[in-house]
Design a protein around this motif. Structure first.
Motif, mmCIF file in Angstrom:
data_model
loop_
_atom_site.group_PDB
_atom_site.id
_atom_site.type_symbol
_atom_site.label_atom_id
_atom_site.label_comp_id
_atom_site.label_asym_id
_atom_site.label_seq_id
_atom_site.Cartn_x
_atom_site.Cartn_y
_atom_site.Cartn_z
ATOM 1 N N THR A 181 5.295 -6.007 16.646
ATOM 2 C CA THR A 181 6.464 -6.733 15.950
ATOM 3 C C THR A 181 6.306 -8.167 15.661
ATOM 4 O O THR A 181 7.129 -8.599 14.813
ATOM 5 C CB THR A 181 7.750 -6.316 16.697
ATOM 6 N N ASP A 182 5.380 -8.895 16.227
ATOM 7 C CA ASP A 182 5.169 -10.148 15.979
ATOM 8 C C ASP A 182 4.335 -10.393 14.840
ATOM 9 O O ASP A 182 3.163 -10.667 15.151
ATOM 10 C CB ASP A 182 4.690 -10.760 17.333
ATOM 11 N N VAL A 183 4.898 -10.283 13.671
ATOM 12 C CA VAL A 183 4.117 -10.486 12.441
ATOM 13 C C VAL A 183 4.654 -11.342 11.684
ATOM 14 O O VAL A 183 5.786 -11.645 11.391
ATOM 15 C CB VAL A 183 4.059 -9.148 11.651
ATOM 16 N N VAL A 184 3.932 -12.411 11.222
ATOM 17 C CA VAL A 184 4.183 -13.664 10.734
ATOM 18 C C VAL A 184 3.442 -13.470 9.275
ATOM 19 O O VAL A 184 2.002 -13.451 9.279
ATOM 20 C CB VAL A 184 3.661 -14.964 11.247
ATOM 21 N N PHE A 185 3.914 -13.842 8.136
ATOM 22 C CA PHE A 185 3.410 -14.029 6.935
ATOM 23 C C PHE A 185 3.200 -15.255 6.306
ATOM 24 O O PHE A 185 4.340 -16.039 6.359
ATOM 25 C CB PHE A 185 4.119 -13.032 5.654
ATOM 26 N N VAL A 186 2.371 -15.984 6.060
ATOM 27 C CA VAL A 186 2.017 -17.245 5.208
ATOM 28 C C VAL A 186 1.615 -17.087 3.876
ATOM 29 O O VAL A 186 0.584 -16.278 3.687
ATOM 30 C CB VAL A 186 1.008 -18.255 5.949
ATOM 31 N N ARG A 187 2.645 -17.171 2.958
ATOM 32 C CA ARG A 187 2.458 -16.874 1.600
ATOM 33 C C ARG A 187 1.900 -17.874 0.814
ATOM 34 O O ARG A 187 2.695 -18.999 0.834
ATOM 35 C CB ARG A 187 3.698 -16.047 0.970
ATOM 36 N N ALA A 188 1.087 -17.483 -0.382
ATOM 37 C CA ALA A 188 0.761 -18.550 -1.397
ATOM 38 C C ALA A 188 0.802 -17.875 -2.658
ATOM 39 O O ALA A 188 0.172 -16.765 -2.932
ATOM 40 C CB ALA A 188 -0.753 -19.197 -1.277
ATOM 41 N N GLU A 189 1.990 -17.902 -3.187
ATOM 42 C CA GLU A 189 2.745 -17.047 -4.504
ATOM 43 C C GLU A 189 2.372 -17.929 -5.593
ATOM 44 O O GLU A 189 2.703 -19.016 -5.690
ATOM 45 C CB GLU A 189 3.924 -16.805 -4.192
ATOM 46 N N GLY A 190 2.122 -17.363 -6.836
ATOM 47 C CA GLY A 190 1.895 -17.771 -8.077
ATOM 48 C C GLY A 190 0.759 -18.530 -8.196
ATOM 49 O O GLY A 190 0.653 -19.542 -9.176
ATOM 50 N N VAL A 191 -0.279 -18.416 -7.258
ATOM 51 C CA VAL A 191 -1.580 -19.019 -7.659
ATOM 52 C C VAL A 191 -2.257 -18.930 -8.954
ATOM 53 O O VAL A 191 -3.243 -19.749 -9.139
ATOM 54 C CB VAL A 191 -2.629 -18.613 -6.307
ATOM 55 N N ALA A 192 -1.765 -17.888 -9.631
ATOM 56 C CA ALA A 192 -2.476 -17.680 -10.990
ATOM 57 C C ALA A 192 -1.665 -18.110 -11.973
ATOM 58 O O ALA A 192 -1.759 -17.767 -13.268
ATOM 59 C CB ALA A 192 -2.659 -16.159 -11.036
ATOM 60 N N MET A 193 -0.500 -18.808 -11.876
ATOM 61 C CA MET A 193 0.606 -19.193 -12.760
ATOM 62 C C MET A 193 0.402 -20.722 -13.427
ATOM 63 O O MET A 193 1.398 -21.387 -13.568
ATOM 64 C CB MET A 193 1.893 -18.988 -12.307
ATOM 65 N N GLY A 194 -0.868 -21.088 -13.260
ATOM 66 C CA GLY A 194 -1.206 -22.494 -13.770
ATOM 67 C C GLY A 194 -1.350 -23.424 -12.426
ATOM 68 O O GLY A 194 -0.962 -23.168 -11.273
ATOM 69 N N ASP A 195 -2.157 -24.691 -12.984
ATOM 70 C CA ASP A 195 -2.518 -25.606 -11.850
ATOM 71 C C ASP A 195 -1.258 -26.226 -11.043
ATOM 72 O O ASP A 195 -1.373 -26.267 -9.617
ATOM 73 C CB ASP A 195 -3.405 -26.933 -12.502
ATOM 74 N N GLU A 196 -0.301 -26.560 -11.537
ATOM 75 C CA GLU A 196 0.979 -27.079 -10.643
ATOM 76 C C GLU A 196 1.326 -25.826 -9.928
ATOM 77 O O GLU A 196 1.684 -26.209 -8.552
ATOM 78 C CB GLU A 196 1.971 -27.384 -11.681
ATOM 79 N N ALA A 197 1.671 -24.532 -10.400
ATOM 80 C CA ALA A 197 2.173 -23.381 -9.335
ATOM 81 C C ALA A 197 1.079 -23.291 -8.271
ATOM 82 O O ALA A 197 1.560 -23.181 -7.317
ATOM 83 C CB ALA A 197 2.188 -22.487 -10.308
ATOM 84 N N ARG A 198 -0.238 -23.458 -8.632
ATOM 85 C CA ARG A 198 -1.180 -22.925 -7.690
ATOM 86 C C ARG A 198 -1.131 -24.192 -6.532
ATOM 87 O O ARG A 198 -1.070 -24.050 -5.397
ATOM 88 C CB ARG A 198 -2.677 -23.091 -7.992
ATOM 89 N N GLN A 199 -0.930 -25.583 -6.893
ATOM 90 C CA GLN A 199 -0.900 -26.750 -5.894
ATOM 91 C C GLN A 199 0.449 -26.560 -5.177
ATOM 92 O O GLN A 199 0.276 -26.725 -3.865
ATOM 93 C CB GLN A 199 -0.930 -28.078 -6.575
#
Length: 193
Positions: free
Chosen positions: A156-174
């Motif tokens: 039950t101790d599950v943590v998500f570290v998300r990087a979303e939108g990494v293919a939506m342009g350089d600014e979104a990736r950064q």
């Protein structure tokens, strides 16, 4: 502390999830003494699970070794990129090795019972688009599946570290990478609270 570090991205040096799992493990090791076991499931994949009648076979022995490493881990760090709205086949093959009746779950009179509780799982999730909210949230079969599978075996101790939108342009990736690294920095605070 025993840390099991799994990478499943096929993108090698271009992988966002690999970058994030490396940062998570580095922080864990920095916080306390840790023994780290690492597996690159993309470069050394497990075969798809098939029933094996011969417990002396090499495949059965590898399955047992994978399961035992999982059972021995206090913390599991998983790199889980979203591929076609779900997890990689490499990660699914690993889950098939650790979701074992009688070892990590059992069926009792009240239904299934997880036996692998007490672990912390940190999942580095990378996504080309944004799926945590908005219209695309209905297409997220990655995070709900992982929460369900891990919960089924008692974690039950599950943590998500998300990087979303990494293919939506350089600014979104950064921006996605900055947000993910900030979340990694907060993991220690969450643990201490």
């Amino acid at each position: 502390m025993n840390v099991l570090h799994l990478d499943t991205s096929a993108l090698g040096a271009h992988s966002v999830s690999r970058q994030l799992t490396a940062a998570i493990v580095a922080q864990l090791v920095n916080e306390q003494t840790a023994a780290v076991t690492y597996h690159d499931l993309a470069s050394e994949p497990l075969s798809h699970w098939l029933p094996n009648a011969d417990p002396a076979s090499a495949e059965a022995q590898r399955n047992e070794a994978v399961l035992q490493q999982f059972l021995d881990a206090d913390v599991v760090v998983i790199g889980a990129p979203m591929y076609n709205f779900s997890i990689t086949t490499q990660l699914k093959a690993w889950l098939d090795r650790v979701m074992v009746a009688g070892r990590t779950f059992r069926y009792g009179p009240n239904g299934p019972e997880g036996l692998a509780g007490g672990k912390r799982v940190i999942i580095a999730s990378s996504r080309g688009g944004k799926y945590s909210e908005g219209p695309a949230a209905a297409m997220d079969f990655q995070e709900p599946y992982l929460r369900t599978a891990l919960g089924f075996i008692g974690i039950t101790d599950v943590v998500f570290v998300r990087a979303e939108g990494v293919a939506m342009g350089d600014e979104a990736r950064q921006a996605a990478l900055q947000a993910a690294h900030a979340a990694i920095g907060e993991l220690a605070l969450r643990k201490a609270a």
